[in-house]
Scaffold this motif. Sequence first.
Motif, PDB file in Angstrom:
ATOM      1  N   UNK A   5     115.893  22.019 -26.187  1.00  0.00           N
ATOM      2  CA  UNK A   5     116.253  21.044 -25.185  1.00  0.00           C
ATOM      3  C   UNK A   5     117.669  20.924 -25.234  1.00  0.00           C
ATOM      4  N   UNK A   6     117.915  20.621 -23.825  1.00  0.00           N
ATOM      5  CA  UNK A   6     119.309  20.416 -23.162  1.00  0.00           C
ATOM      6  C   UNK A   6     119.661  18.909 -23.634  1.00  0.00           C
ATOM      7  N   UNK A   7     120.948  18.646 -23.775  1.00  0.00           N
ATOM      8  CA  UNK A   7     121.567  17.413 -24.054  1.00  0.00           C
ATOM      9  C   UNK A   7     122.217  17.199 -22.430  1.00  0.00           C
ATOM     10  N   UNK A   8     121.496  16.047 -22.200  1.00  0.00           N
ATOM     11  CA  UNK A   8     121.973  15.441 -20.667  1.00  0.00           C
ATOM     12  C   UNK A   8     122.843  14.337 -20.704  1.00  0.00           C
ATOM     13  N   UNK A   9     123.874  14.169 -19.741  1.00  0.00           N
ATOM     14  CA  UNK A   9     124.862  13.107 -19.491  1.00  0.00           C
ATOM     15  C   UNK A   9     123.847  11.905 -19.296  1.00  0.00           C
ATOM     16  N   UNK A  10     124.112  11.095 -19.872  1.00  0.00           N
ATOM     17  CA  UNK A  10     125.386  10.575 -20.572  1.00  0.00           C
ATOM     18  C   UNK A  10     125.393  10.655 -22.099  1.00  0.00           C
ATOM     19  N   UNK A  49     127.219  25.618 -27.132  1.00  0.00           N
ATOM     20  CA  UNK A  49     126.268  25.207 -28.139  1.00  0.00           C
ATOM     21  C   UNK A  49     126.203  23.828 -28.348  1.00  0.00           C
ATOM     22  N   UNK A  50     127.125  23.061 -28.004  1.00  0.00           N
ATOM     23  CA  UNK A  50     127.309  21.314 -27.985  1.00  0.00           C
ATOM     24  C   UNK A  50     126.095  21.186 -26.913  1.00  0.00           C
ATOM     25  N   UNK A  51     125.690  21.979 -25.805  1.00  0.00           N
ATOM     26  CA  UNK A  51     124.870  21.268 -25.014  1.00  0.00           C
ATOM     27  C   UNK A  51     123.335  21.475 -25.440  1.00  0.00           C
ATOM     28  N   UNK A  52     123.239  21.887 -26.531  1.00  0.00           N
ATOM     29  CA  UNK A  52     121.772  21.963 -27.315  1.00  0.00           C
ATOM     30  C   UNK A  52     122.064  21.051 -28.687  1.00  0.00           C
ATOM     31  N   UNK A  53     123.054  20.387 -28.726  1.00  0.00           N
ATOM     32  CA  UNK A  53     123.475  19.574 -29.787  1.00  0.00           C
ATOM     33  C   UNK A  53     124.030  19.936 -31.148  1.00  0.00           C
TER      34      UNK A  53
END
Length: 174
Positions: A5-10, A49-53
């Motif tokens: 799962x993608x991390x979404x703003x905010x 990688x940060x975009x998937x936590x």
Amino acid sequence: MTIKPLIILPDPILRQVSNPVEAITDDIRRLTEDMLETMYDAPGIGLAAIQIGVPRRMLVLDVSKEGEEKQPRVFINPEIVASSSERSVYEEGCLSIPDYYAEVERPAAITVRHLDREGKEHIVEADGLLATCLQHEIDHLNGVLFIDHISKLKRDMVIRKFTKSAKARGTKAI
């Protein structure tokens, strides 16, 4: 391989500075495969990688054109070692800021040092879309989003929109 799962703003994790990868292990190689699978599924041309936590200094990208054979690339511990004084402008988007695009000015050419999946060091000279994509993804590793390169007014509007949407979903906000 697993689509993550993608991390979404905010979500505040997007502002976290990622840690270097200390050793290239089978887990790290598996993570690169998951990242590529996630990026292609989204679909996108780059993913940090940060975009998937995962706060690790890793990114994947593929700037091949539609209809061309895929050209997946993995960058572990990437570092920009040189930038041109010449600038270029590209319309950027981000998997963590869905359906929002803005023109961003960045150095037109860069040199990046990084490790591959086997731990071998490489130096890449990049311009055009590759340079823009690398800068965008390396920014993620430093807790910087492409909206940080646009006017404060536009950035604040985007953050407000995504914060309102996150509250409606009951998720984290910056």
